[in-house]
Design a protein around this motif. Structure first.
Motif, PDB file in Angstrom:
ATOM      1  N   TRP A  10       0.835  -1.206   0.000  1.00 21.03           N
ATOM      2  CA  TRP A  10       0.000   0.000   0.000  1.00 21.03           C
ATOM      3  C   TRP A  10       0.869   1.254   0.000  1.00 21.03           C
ATOM      4  O   TRP A  10       0.616   2.182  -0.765  1.00 21.03           O
ATOM      5  N   ALA A  43      -9.235   6.007  -2.341  1.00 23.24           N
ATOM      6  CA  ALA A  43      -8.626   4.726  -1.983  1.00 23.24           C
ATOM      7  C   ALA A  43      -7.985   4.849  -0.600  1.00 23.24           C
ATOM      8  O   ALA A  43      -7.554   5.936  -0.212  1.00 23.24           O
ATOM      9  N   LEU A  54      -6.842  -3.129   0.112  1.00 25.81           N
ATOM     10  CA  LEU A  54      -7.054  -1.851  -0.554  1.00 25.81           C
ATOM     11  C   LEU A  54      -8.549  -1.536  -0.607  1.00 25.81           C
ATOM     12  O   LEU A  54      -9.318  -2.249  -1.256  1.00 25.81           O
ATOM     13  N   CYS A  56     -11.416   0.810  -2.025  1.00 24.27           N
ATOM     14  CA  CYS A  56     -11.555   1.644  -3.212  1.00 24.27           C
ATOM     15  C   CYS A  56     -12.997   2.075  -3.412  1.00 24.27           C
ATOM     16  O   CYS A  56     -13.908   1.253  -3.297  1.00 24.27           O
ATOM     17  N   ARG A  57     -13.158   3.325  -3.774  1.00 29.64           N
ATOM     18  CA  ARG A  57     -14.490   3.817  -4.111  1.00 29.64           C
ATOM     19  C   ARG A  57     -14.719   3.583  -5.610  1.00 29.64           C
ATOM     20  O   ARG A  57     -14.343   4.394  -6.455  1.00 29.64           O
ATOM     21  N   VAL A  58     -15.376   2.483  -5.926  1.00 30.53           N
ATOM     22  CA  VAL A  58     -15.617   2.131  -7.317  1.00 30.53           C
ATOM     23  C   VAL A  58     -16.904   2.739  -7.845  1.00 30.53           C
ATOM     24  O   VAL A  58     -17.082   2.861  -9.054  1.00 30.53           O
ATOM     25  N   TRP A  87     -18.148   1.253  -2.180  1.00 35.61           N
ATOM     26  CA  TRP A  87     -16.781   0.908  -1.813  1.00 35.61           C
ATOM     27  C   TRP A  87     -16.583  -0.601  -1.778  1.00 35.61           C
ATOM     28  O   TRP A  87     -17.459  -1.345  -1.350  1.00 35.61           O
ATOM     29  N   TRP A  98      -4.306  -4.154  -7.552  1.00 32.27           N
ATOM     30  CA  TRP A  98      -4.400  -2.962  -6.707  1.00 32.27           C
ATOM     31  C   TRP A  98      -4.099  -1.687  -7.475  1.00 32.27           C
ATOM     32  O   TRP A  98      -4.836  -0.717  -7.400  1.00 32.27           O
ATOM     33  N   ALA A 102      -6.769   1.241  -8.275  1.00 32.44           N
ATOM     34  CA  ALA A 102      -6.554   2.578  -7.710  1.00 32.44           C
ATOM     35  C   ALA A 102      -6.623   3.636  -8.811  1.00 32.44           C
ATOM     36  O   ALA A 102      -7.232   4.695  -8.636  1.00 32.44           O
ATOM     37  N   CYS A 105     -10.234   4.118  -9.857  1.00 34.99           N
ATOM     38  CA  CYS A 105     -10.968   4.931  -8.876  1.00 34.99           C
ATOM     39  C   CYS A 105     -10.560   6.398  -8.949  1.00 34.99           C
ATOM     40  O   CYS A 105     -11.402   7.285  -8.751  1.00 34.99           O
TER      41      CYS A 105
END
Length: 119
Positions: A10, A43, A54, A56-58, A87, A98, A102, A105
């Motif tokens: 990360w 993220a 991770l 993530c706001r998808v 999310w 990842w 990222a 997003c």
């Protein structure tokens, strides 16, 4: 893979995103280290809600089947509330995705901000 190794991955991803993308900065989400675009988190490194990985706001309209993920779940940080459908949290099984997610997003966050400016 240990939680420490996931966190190290990360940190490398976070630092790379900040270095490569204008208006991406380090921030916080629910006491966790996060990435922001124009002040909005897209993220973060999740250690709560049942999965380390991770976050993530998808977005609700994301086609998760198209993303071909296998180790994910919707973010559920609260015991008494349903999962947050915008999310997801990717676990170690999706570590190769990842970086790609990222960036996806970040692009979603950029599009959302552009749309809000137009409205």
């Amino acid at each position: 893979m240990s939680n420490q190794q996931l966190q190290e991955h990360w940190v490398m991803l976070r630092d790379q995103m900040i270095h490569e993308h204008h208006n991406v900065a380090q921030g916080r989400m629910m006491s966790a280290d996060a990435l922001t675009y124009a002040g909005k988190v897209f993220a973060f490194f999740s250690q709560k809600g049942g999965r380390v990985g991770l976050g993530c706001r998808v977005g609700r309209e994301a086609d998760l089947a198209h993303l071909q993920l296998r180790d994910w779940q919707h973010l559920a940080p609260f015991k008494t509330k349903p999962p947050m459908k915008d999310w997801i949290v990717l676990g170690a099984g999706d570590l190769p995705h990842w970086s790609e997610l990222a960036r996806h997003c970040l692009n979603t966050a950029r599009q959302k901000q552009t749309k809000q400016k137009q409205d």
